[in-house]
Design an enzyme around this catalytic site. Structure first.
Site, PDB file in Angstrom:
ATOM      1  N   HIS A  21      -8.985   5.738  10.987  1.00  0.00           N
ATOM      2  CA  HIS A  21     -10.242   6.255  10.033  1.00  0.00           C
ATOM      3  C   HIS A  21     -11.540   5.681  10.882  1.00  0.00           C
ATOM      4  O   HIS A  21     -12.325   6.679  11.181  1.00  0.00           O
ATOM      5  CB  HIS A  21     -10.480   5.855   8.849  1.00  0.00           C
ATOM      6  CG  HIS A  21      -9.486   6.491   7.738  1.00  0.00           C
ATOM      7  ND1 HIS A  21     -10.016   7.149   6.471  1.00  0.00           N
ATOM      8  CD2 HIS A  21      -7.953   6.898   7.652  1.00  0.00           C
ATOM      9  CE1 HIS A  21      -9.227   7.625   5.741  1.00  0.00           C
ATOM     10  NE2 HIS A  21      -7.963   7.484   6.670  1.00  0.00           N
ATOM     11  N   GLY A  31      -3.597  15.056  -2.427  1.00  0.00           N
ATOM     12  CA  GLY A  31      -2.546  14.112  -2.520  1.00  0.00           C
ATOM     13  C   GLY A  31      -2.429  13.399  -1.236  1.00  0.00           C
ATOM     14  O   GLY A  31      -3.327  13.445  -0.366  1.00  0.00           O
ATOM     15  N   ALA A  72     -16.382   2.220   2.449  1.00  0.00           N
ATOM     16  CA  ALA A  72     -14.924   2.083   2.217  1.00  0.00           C
ATOM     17  C   ALA A  72     -14.531   1.109   0.994  1.00  0.00           C
ATOM     18  O   ALA A  72     -15.050  -0.068   0.973  1.00  0.00           O
ATOM     19  CB  ALA A  72     -14.331   1.130   3.571  1.00  0.00           C
ATOM     20  N   THR A  73     -13.758   1.777   0.095  1.00  0.00           N
ATOM     21  CA  THR A  73     -13.585   0.939  -1.269  1.00  0.00           C
ATOM     22  C   THR A  73     -12.252   0.134  -0.989  1.00  0.00           C
ATOM     23  O   THR A  73     -11.851  -0.582  -2.025  1.00  0.00           O
ATOM     24  CB  THR A  73     -13.829   1.720  -2.403  1.00  0.00           C
ATOM     25  OG1 THR A  73     -12.498   2.736  -2.260  1.00  0.00           O
ATOM     26  CG2 THR A  73     -14.930   2.563  -2.325  1.00  0.00           C
TER      27      THR A  73
END
Length: 401
Positions: A270, A229, A252-253
């Protein structure tokens, strides 16, 4: 070459005296570890630690035949008494070679912290590399002959293992042992699961191993799916699974979102977390990447890939979904992705959101996305050797490898 690990812990040992942390509390029995020291073929001792003679006796070994004692790092703890009959400990200058009367050859390897690593070649030609605590090799040549065994601080310095892999010093058949284990390691079975994901293992103090035995090397999964989650730690877990490998491609999408300061902050966080050797690709075109040969892929995340796919298919529109056109487009793209995952020869770690336990969406488009992501996760998991669920930062294996 025969290697006996007289200790596998950090210089202060594990558990630390009077420390109430979870890792120290769980460090009992085989998980209790004295400071790391290695006995090679009964003739070479790497690092002299308190109680070395007693540790050798418990392991069924003796220090009587030791002809050389080498220190790998400054001994900052209490003074260590040299057992009677044992040679005085010393160090070899970086880049220098030492040949023992037993026929073992030792080369001192420079590291990026105070200390020295040692590469040991036995008379039968097997090769061992030992790194001191919190150390990574420094100034390695572009190509190195593979070692049969590498003994290092895998948990504290996964980048050291990545550097060794980058130059070929550690390969798929190198037995990687984690030592210098401190109370920063995860307690219990989680340590061994995490090491296995890095292609490494830990053994109890007193274990005697034959250097060059292949059967003990962990078999790394080709495909892994990490579910969780929001803020569950799933991205950190996925990154951790590849941090000991060089040249990872981070896919990275999510792309960029102009004017969204919160998104920009997340992306920056990130990036700061990733090793400097990793490359980033911002794309949702995953099939060509999976089909091509190359280094490991970390895909973060499938939920954003599905969002992009539904955008392009017009699947948010109730009418287009009801008449089946958008539905067929989304399912066709998902099927193509699954075929690529099934056929890929690359190591893949993918991240996705687990939505089945969330609040029931209030809109039809929200329910549509939840259902499609559930299907996508189910199909992707079916193609993976290893599936994990992250809850409160704890990894729960759903499909153990």
């Amino acid at each position: 070459m025969e290697l006996t690990l007289l200790g596998t812990g950090a210089p202060g040992g594990l558990p630390r005296p009077d420390c109430p942390c979870a890792a120290c509390a769980a460090a009992v029995g085989e998980e209790a570890r004295a400071a790391t020291a290695l006995l090679v073929d009964g003739t070479l001792l790497l690092d002299l630690t308190p109680g070395a003679a007693l540790a050798a006796a418990r392991a069924g070994q003796s220090l009587v035949g030791v002809r050389q004692v080498l220190l790998s790092h400054p001994q900052n703890g209490p003074a260590v008494e040299v057992p009677a009959g044992l040679p005085s400990p010393g160090r070899v200058p970086d880049g220098r070679d030492l040949t023992l009367i037993s026929g073992h050859r030792v080369r001192a390897v420079a590291v990026d912290v105070p200390g020295t690593a040692y590469a040991v070649t036995s008379p039968d030609g097997t090769r061992l590399l030992y790194l001191p605590p919190e150390a990574a090799p420094a100034g390695l040549p572009e190509e190195v002959e593979p070692y049969d065994m590498a003994v290092l601080d895998v948990v504290g310095r996964p980048d050291a293992l990545a550097r060794l892999r980058a130059v070929g010093a550690v390969t798929a058949v190198t037995d990687v042992l984690a030592v210098h284990l401190d109370h920063g390691v995860p307690p219990g079975a989680e340590l061994h699961r995490r090491l296995a994901a890095a292609g490494a293992r830990a053994v109890p103090d007193g274990e005697t191993l034959l250097v060059g035995e292949y059967h003990a090397v962990p078999d790394l999964p080709r495909r892994t799916l990490v579910l969780g989650g929001a803020r569950s730690g799933k991205s950190v877990e996925a990154e951790r699974r590849l941090e000991s490998f060089p040249d990872v491609v981070y896919v990275a999408t999510g792309g960029t979102r102009d004017g969204d300061a919160d998104w920009a902050e997340r992306v920056a966080h990130h990036r700061e977390r990733r090793p400097g050797s990793w490359r980033t690709r911002e794309t949702c075109d995953l099939v060509p990447l999976l089909a091509a040969d190359g280094p490991p892929l970390l895909i973060d995340c499938l939920a954003l890939w599905l969002t992009h796919t539904m955008d392009e298919a017009g699947a948010w529109d109730d009418g287009r979904w009801a008449d089946g056109e958008a539905r067929r487009e989304v399912r066709a793209r998902t099927s193509a992705l699954m075929e690529a995952v099934r056929a890929t020869r690359r190591t893949v770690v993918a991240v996705s959101n687990e939505v089945g336990s969330g609040v029931h969406p209030a809109t039809s488009s929200g329910r549509r996305f939840r259902d499609e992501l559930g299907r996508l996760n189910t199909e992707f998991a079916a193609e993976c050797e290893h599936v994990l669920l992250l809850v409160a930062g704890q990894a729960l294996p759903l499909r153990p490898h």
